[in-house]
Design a protein around this motif. Structure first.
Motif, PDB file in Angstrom:
ATOM      1  N   ILE A   1       0.834  -1.205   0.000  1.00 16.86           N
ATOM      2  CA  ILE A   1       0.000   0.000   0.000  1.00 16.86           C
ATOM      3  C   ILE A   1       0.865   1.249   0.000  1.00 16.86           C
ATOM      4  CG2 ILE A   1      -1.745   1.287   1.266  1.00 16.86           C
ATOM      5  CD1 ILE A   1      -2.814  -1.198  -0.088  1.00 16.86           C
ATOM      6  N   GLU A   2       1.927   1.249   0.799  1.00 20.51           N
ATOM      7  CA  GLU A   2       2.804   2.412   0.838  1.00 20.51           C
ATOM      8  C   GLU A   2       3.472   2.659  -0.508  1.00 20.51           C
ATOM      9  OE1 GLU A   2       5.546   1.863   4.004  1.00 20.51           O
ATOM     10  OE2 GLU A   2       4.012   1.929   5.588  1.00 20.51           O
ATOM     11  N   ARG A   3       3.917   1.577  -1.152  1.00 23.70           N
ATOM     12  CA  ARG A   3       4.528   1.729  -2.472  1.00 23.70           C
ATOM     13  C   ARG A   3       3.521   2.243  -3.489  1.00 23.70           C
ATOM     14  NH1 ARG A   3       5.556  -3.153  -3.234  1.00 23.70           N
ATOM     15  NH2 ARG A   3       7.441  -3.197  -1.932  1.00 23.70           N
ATOM     16  N   LEU A   4       2.292   1.715  -3.421  1.00 18.56           N
ATOM     17  CA  LEU A   4       1.236   2.171  -4.328  1.00 18.56           C
ATOM     18  C   LEU A   4       0.945   3.649  -4.141  1.00 18.56           C
ATOM     19  CD1 LEU A   4      -1.069   1.637  -6.366  1.00 18.56           C
ATOM     20  CD2 LEU A   4      -2.499   0.969  -4.419  1.00 18.56           C
ATOM     21  N   LEU A   5       0.858   4.095  -2.872  1.00 20.24           N
ATOM     22  CA  LEU A   5       0.563   5.501  -2.609  1.00 20.24           C
ATOM     23  C   LEU A   5       1.712   6.407  -3.032  1.00 20.24           C
ATOM     24  CD1 LEU A   5      -1.208   5.283   0.876  1.00 20.24           C
ATOM     25  CD2 LEU A   5      -2.247   5.659  -1.360  1.00 20.24           C
TER      26      LEU A   5
END
Length: 354
Positions: free
Chosen positions: A130-134
């Motif tokens: 999720i952090e990478r996606l954001l």
């Protein structure tokens, strides 16, 4: 290999009519590819002239002269355009600006919801994903903001071009409609005399383009109006703006409906969340799309040549990549043009000489 190519060439192009058709197609596509931007006002005028030819012809049949019929139709057309611009454009502009100001808040709510996914589905979603996606999404949002800013700076040039179009296009439409017979006569003296296949393809494409433009304009108006009214009755925010987007989405077969679903769903989620109201919105939107595809399109395009959906999607991608909006708008007529040309060449095959 050379003999096979030579035999194919003699079968397809020994007929002078087939060679003339090929020459006209090469010249036309060459002009569009290399000078399409310069010819844009003329292409827009041709589209509008095709759209207005039907009422002009009807007025002629009841006894009105060509000049008076053309003047009356253009006057009514421009009046409707001005009324629509005065009544709708300010509302759409205001809703667009309000939506732009709320986009950061919508994006913040979206990020908060995404960050809760690892807690809800610990076995399927990892926090690092999720952090990478954001991170990637935020970088793209920043790049999009820069593109919007640069586009707003260059909009002054586009505004000047728009003012030129507003003067040139109505004048060209007026003369194209008023002097249609003279212009067609001049064009017939330019094209090669061996034009049996050209006339055959031209008759088929003239019917297709007229039906397509008229039907597509009616479809945009009906779908856009029904969507805007439905969204307004459901008290959805930005109802008119979203209705206009849904109406114009019919320009891109299959792909447009999928693309416009995202803004409708995002606005609905931001306003109501995962609630019954959001479900009712998506059901109503699905019903509109189903009625458009299964009832309205067959009624409006009953005379159109049937094309497989795969061919339509390929035509949208190919011609849209070549000519942008107009390539997408004319994807289906251009696909039927290709089909008509292949049919004409197949019918005109000349047996290869031994």
């Amino acid at each position: 290999m050379l003999d096979m190519f030579n035999g194919w060439y003699k079968r397809k192009f020994s007929d002078p009519d087939a060679a003339a058709l090929l020459l006209i197609l090469v010249v036309a596509f060459g002009l569009l590819i290399f000078w399409g931007d310069m010819m844009a006002p003329m292409l827009i005028a041709i589209v509008v002239a095709y759209l207005l030819e039907w009422p002009v012809a009807r007025l002629e049949r009841i006894g009105l002269g060509r000049t008076w019929a053309t003047s009356l139709v253009i006057l009514v057309f421009l009046t409707l355009i001005i009324l629509a611009a005065v009544g709708l454009v300010p509302v759409i502009w205001r809703q667009s600006m309000n939506l732009l100001t709320e986009l950061p808040e919508i994006w913040a709510h979206t990020q908060d919801w995404l960050l809760t996914l690892p807690e809800r589905y610990p076995g399927f979603v990892a926090p690092m994903d999720i952090e990478r996606l954001l991170t990637d999404a935020n970088a793209k949002v920043v790049g999009l903001g820069e593109d919007i800013l640069s586009a707003s700076v260059s909009s002054l040039v586009d505004l000047v071009a728009l003012l030129v179009y507003l003067i040139l296009v109505p004048l060209m439409v007026l003369f194209m409609l008023k002097d249609k017979r003279e212009l067609m006569g001049n064009l017939s003296r330019v094209v090669p005399k061996e034009r049996r296949l050209v006339n055959q393809v031209g008759r088929e494409m003239n019917l297709q383009i007229v039906n397509y433009i008229r039907g597509k304009v009616v479809e945009i108006l009906i779908v856009g109006a029904v969507s805007a009214i439905t969204f307004s009755l459901m008290e959805l925010r930005y109802a008119l703006l979203l209705g206009v987007l849904v109406g114009f989405s019919v320009l891109i077969p299959y792909i447009g409906a999928a693309m416009v679903t995202l803004p409708v769903a995002v606005v609905g989620l931001f306003q109501w969340g995962l609630s019954p109201e959001f479900g009712y919105l998506m059901v109503a939107y699905g019903i509109i799309q189903a009625l458009d595809g299964n009832l309205l399109v067959p009624l409006l395009f009953s005379e159109a040549v049937s094309l497989h959906p795969v061919y339509i999607i390929i035509a949208v991608l190919f011609f849209g990549g070549l000519w942008g909006f107009w390539g997408v708008f004319f994807a289906i007529p251009l696909a039927t043009l290709v089909k008509a040309v292949f049919n004409a060449w197949s019918e005109s095959e000349v047996p290869a000489t031994q």
